[in-house]
Write a protein that holds these residues in place. Structure first.
Motif, PDB file in Angstrom:
ATOM      1  N   MET A   1      -9.320  54.121 -23.242  1.00 31.87           N
ATOM      2  CA  MET A   1     -10.634  53.552 -23.526  1.00 31.87           C
ATOM      3  C   MET A   1     -10.496  52.391 -24.502  1.00 31.87           C
ATOM      4  N   MET A   2     -11.167  51.289 -24.179  1.00 36.21           N
ATOM      5  CA  MET A   2     -11.217  50.173 -25.112  1.00 36.21           C
ATOM      6  C   MET A   2     -12.557  50.206 -25.834  1.00 36.21           C
ATOM      7  N   LYS A   3     -12.496  50.092 -27.175  1.00 33.24           N
ATOM      8  CA  LYS A   3     -13.709  50.084 -27.989  1.00 33.24           C
ATOM      9  C   LYS A   3     -13.996  48.650 -28.402  1.00 33.24           C
ATOM     10  N   LEU A   4     -15.169  48.178 -27.985  1.00 33.31           N
ATOM     11  CA  LEU A   4     -15.572  46.806 -28.249  1.00 33.31           C
ATOM     12  C   LEU A   4     -16.672  46.818 -29.308  1.00 33.31           C
ATOM     13  N   GLY A   5     -16.457  46.089 -30.398  1.00 31.87           N
ATOM     14  CA  GLY A   5     -17.488  45.956 -31.416  1.00 31.87           C
ATOM     15  C   GLY A   5     -18.341  44.739 -31.106  1.00 31.87           C
ATOM     16  N   LEU A   6     -19.660  44.932 -31.010  1.00 27.88           N
ATOM     17  CA  LEU A   6     -20.588  43.842 -30.704  1.00 27.88           C
ATOM     18  C   LEU A   6     -21.412  43.542 -31.942  1.00 27.88           C
ATOM     19  N   THR A   7     -21.370  42.293 -32.382  1.00 25.76           N
ATOM     20  CA  THR A   7     -22.120  41.928 -33.580  1.00 25.76           C
ATOM     21  C   THR A   7     -22.654  40.512 -33.454  1.00 25.76           C
ATOM     22  N   GLY A   8     -23.483  40.149 -34.409  1.00 28.72           N
ATOM     23  CA  GLY A   8     -24.090  38.821 -34.432  1.00 28.72           C
ATOM     24  C   GLY A   8     -25.183  38.799 -35.468  1.00 28.72           C
ATOM     25  N   SER A   9     -25.402  37.661 -36.058  1.00 25.75           N
ATOM     26  CA  SER A   9     -26.426  37.532 -37.086  1.00 25.75           C
ATOM     27  C   SER A   9     -27.818  37.662 -36.481  1.00 25.75           C
ATOM     28  N   ILE A  10     -28.801  37.784 -37.369  1.00 27.92           N
ATOM     29  CA  ILE A  10     -30.191  37.922 -36.939  1.00 27.92           C
ATOM     30  C   ILE A  10     -30.597  36.752 -36.032  1.00 27.92           C
ATOM     31  N   GLY A  11     -31.330  37.083 -34.957  1.00 23.98           N
ATOM     32  CA  GLY A  11     -31.853  36.047 -34.069  1.00 23.98           C
ATOM     33  C   GLY A  11     -30.856  35.461 -33.092  1.00 23.98           C
ATOM     34  N   MET A  12     -29.660  36.046 -33.018  1.00 22.56           N
ATOM     35  CA  MET A  12     -28.632  35.494 -32.123  1.00 22.56           C
ATOM     36  C   MET A  12     -28.719  36.033 -30.696  1.00 22.56           C
ATOM     37  N   GLY A  13     -29.464  37.120 -30.499  1.00 25.61           N
ATOM     38  CA  GLY A  13     -29.591  37.680 -29.153  1.00 25.61           C
ATOM     39  C   GLY A  13     -28.692  38.861 -28.885  1.00 25.61           C
ATOM     40  N   LYS A  14     -28.257  39.546 -29.936  1.00 25.55           N
ATOM     41  CA  LYS A  14     -27.320  40.668 -29.784  1.00 25.55           C
ATOM     42  C   LYS A  14     -27.916  41.807 -28.962  1.00 25.55           C
ATOM     43  N   SER A  15     -29.188  42.128 -29.199  1.00 30.64           N
ATOM     44  CA  SER A  15     -29.818  43.222 -28.449  1.00 30.64           C
ATOM     45  C   SER A  15     -29.895  42.894 -26.959  1.00 30.64           C
ATOM     46  N   THR A  16     -30.169  41.642 -26.650  1.00 32.62           N
ATOM     47  CA  THR A  16     -30.219  41.215 -25.252  1.00 32.62           C
ATOM     48  C   THR A  16     -28.839  41.350 -24.606  1.00 32.62           C
ATOM     49  N   VAL A  17     -27.798  40.948 -25.333  1.00 34.33           N
ATOM     50  CA  VAL A  17     -26.434  41.045 -24.801  1.00 34.33           C
ATOM     51  C   VAL A  17     -26.023  42.506 -24.656  1.00 34.33           C
ATOM     52  N   ALA A  18     -26.416  43.360 -25.613  1.00 32.47           N
ATOM     53  CA  ALA A  18     -26.110  44.797 -25.504  1.00 32.47           C
ATOM     54  C   ALA A  18     -26.726  45.361 -24.222  1.00 32.47           C
ATOM     55  N   ALA A  19     -27.960  44.952 -23.924  1.00 28.13           N
ATOM     56  CA  ALA A  19     -28.621  45.414 -22.699  1.00 28.13           C
ATOM     57  C   ALA A  19     -27.877  44.935 -21.459  1.00 28.13           C
ATOM     58  N   MET A  20     -27.302  43.733 -21.538  1.00 27.22           N
ATOM     59  CA  MET A  20     -26.529  43.212 -20.406  1.00 27.22           C
ATOM     60  C   MET A  20     -25.264  44.043 -20.181  1.00 27.22           C
ATOM     61  N   PHE A  21     -24.619  44.481 -21.264  1.00 28.38           N
ATOM     62  CA  PHE A  21     -23.463  45.375 -21.108  1.00 28.38           C
ATOM     63  C   PHE A  21     -23.897  46.682 -20.436  1.00 28.38           C
ATOM     64  N   ARG A  22     -25.041  47.217 -20.854  1.00 33.39           N
ATOM     65  CA  ARG A  22     -25.549  48.448 -20.220  1.00 33.39           C
ATOM     66  C   ARG A  22     -25.791  48.216 -18.735  1.00 33.39           C
ATOM     67  N   ASP A  23     -26.365  47.052 -18.404  1.00 35.27           N
ATOM     68  CA  ASP A  23     -26.631  46.720 -16.998  1.00 35.27           C
ATOM     69  C   ASP A  23     -25.343  46.694 -16.173  1.00 35.27           C
ATOM     70  N   GLU A  24     -24.222  46.399 -16.835  1.00 33.36           N
ATOM     71  CA  GLU A  24     -22.921  46.373 -16.153  1.00 33.36           C
ATOM     72  C   GLU A  24     -22.269  47.747 -16.123  1.00 33.36           C
ATOM     73  N   GLY A  25     -22.986  48.765 -16.587  1.00 30.59           N
ATOM     74  CA  GLY A  25     -22.468  50.131 -16.554  1.00 30.59           C
ATOM     75  C   GLY A  25     -21.591  50.509 -17.734  1.00 30.59           C
ATOM     76  N   VAL A  26     -21.612  49.699 -18.787  1.00 35.58           N
ATOM     77  CA  VAL A  26     -20.796  49.978 -19.968  1.00 35.58           C
ATOM     78  C   VAL A  26     -21.637  50.780 -20.967  1.00 35.58           C
ATOM     79  N   PRO A  27     -21.169  51.953 -21.401  1.00 35.64           N
ATOM     80  CA  PRO A  27     -21.909  52.719 -22.407  1.00 35.64           C
ATOM     81  C   PRO A  27     -21.975  51.950 -23.724  1.00 35.64           C
ATOM     82  N   VAL A  28     -23.159  51.933 -24.337  1.00 35.86           N
ATOM     83  CA  VAL A  28     -23.372  51.209 -25.596  1.00 35.86           C
ATOM     84  C   VAL A  28     -23.889  52.174 -26.664  1.00 35.86           C
ATOM     85  N   PHE A  29     -23.213  52.193 -27.807  1.00 36.36           N
ATOM     86  CA  PHE A  29     -23.680  52.963 -28.958  1.00 36.36           C
ATOM     87  C   PHE A  29     -24.388  52.002 -29.893  1.00 36.36           C
TER      88      PHE A  29
END
Length: 197
Positions: A1-29
């Motif tokens: 398993m590869m663990k990917l850390g997703l981060t970004g400052s306020i207003g960068m769109g991190k939540s939107t990108v997290a949702a895109m990972f979910r859409d690709e079938g990747v579990p997101v914590f």
């Protein structure tokens, strides 16, 4: 398993990108969501918070305004709160890993990844980034946000340029949504060849 850390400052769109990972079938914590659950109605840390900070919880869980007032500017109180919340978040993270043990790739959505040393707990870091003027416009469009509050939040976060320099991958969100989604798909395909379409 590869663990990917997703981060970004306020207003960068991190939540939107997290949702895109979910859409690709990747579990997101989602670390923030875990804290909200733990502190919400019937949340696991609510009794301990009430015991340590009387009057800061109610039927809806933690009263964030009251709790903030109880710990603001008090290092000992903040450490006590972290001592209650952090182990519970750690347990939620362990449960997430157990539940997705067969996944080739998982994402940990952690807003303050670099600020808390969280990059040491992942295999690679993805930073979500946008131009400063785009970031500012997005953030100031949020309800209750002011320029002073935005500047104060930015002052507590690692600068975007430093985050990008320390990242293994950068996903840009100041482009068309389909372009951002393509960046996510390409990264998933690169890290998990069996997920290629």
């Amino acid at each position: 398993m590869m663990k990917l850390g997703l981060t970004g400052s306020i207003g960068m769109g991190k939540s939107t990108v997290a949702a895109m990972f979910r859409d690709e079938g990747v579990p997101v914590f989602d670390a923030d969501a875990a804290v909200h659950r733990l502190q919400g109605p019937g949340g696991a840390v609510v009794p301990a918070i009430e015991a340590r900070f009387p009057g800061t919880t109610g039927a809806n869980g933690v009263d964030r305004v009251a709790l903030s007032a109880a710990v603001l500017g008090d290092d000992a109180a903040m450490k006590a709160l972290e001592g209650i919340v952090h182990p519970a978040v750690g347990q939620a993270r362990a449960d997430f890993l157990r539940d997705h043990a067969d996944a080739p790739l998982v994402v940990f959505d952690i807003p303050l990844l670099f600020e808390t040393g969280g990059e040491r707990g992942v295999d690679r870091v993805v930073v979500v980034s946008a131009a400063a003027d785009v970031q500012r416009a997005r953030t100031l469009a949020r309800p209750g946000m002011t320029p002073d509050r935005f500047d104060a939040i930015l002052a507590r976060q690692t600068p975007d340029a430093e985050k990008r320099a320390r990242a293994d991958h950068v996903i840009h969100t100041d482009v068309a949504m389909d372009t951002t989604r393509a960046q996510v798909r390409d990264l998933v395909a690169c890290l998990c060849p069996d997920k290629r379409r």
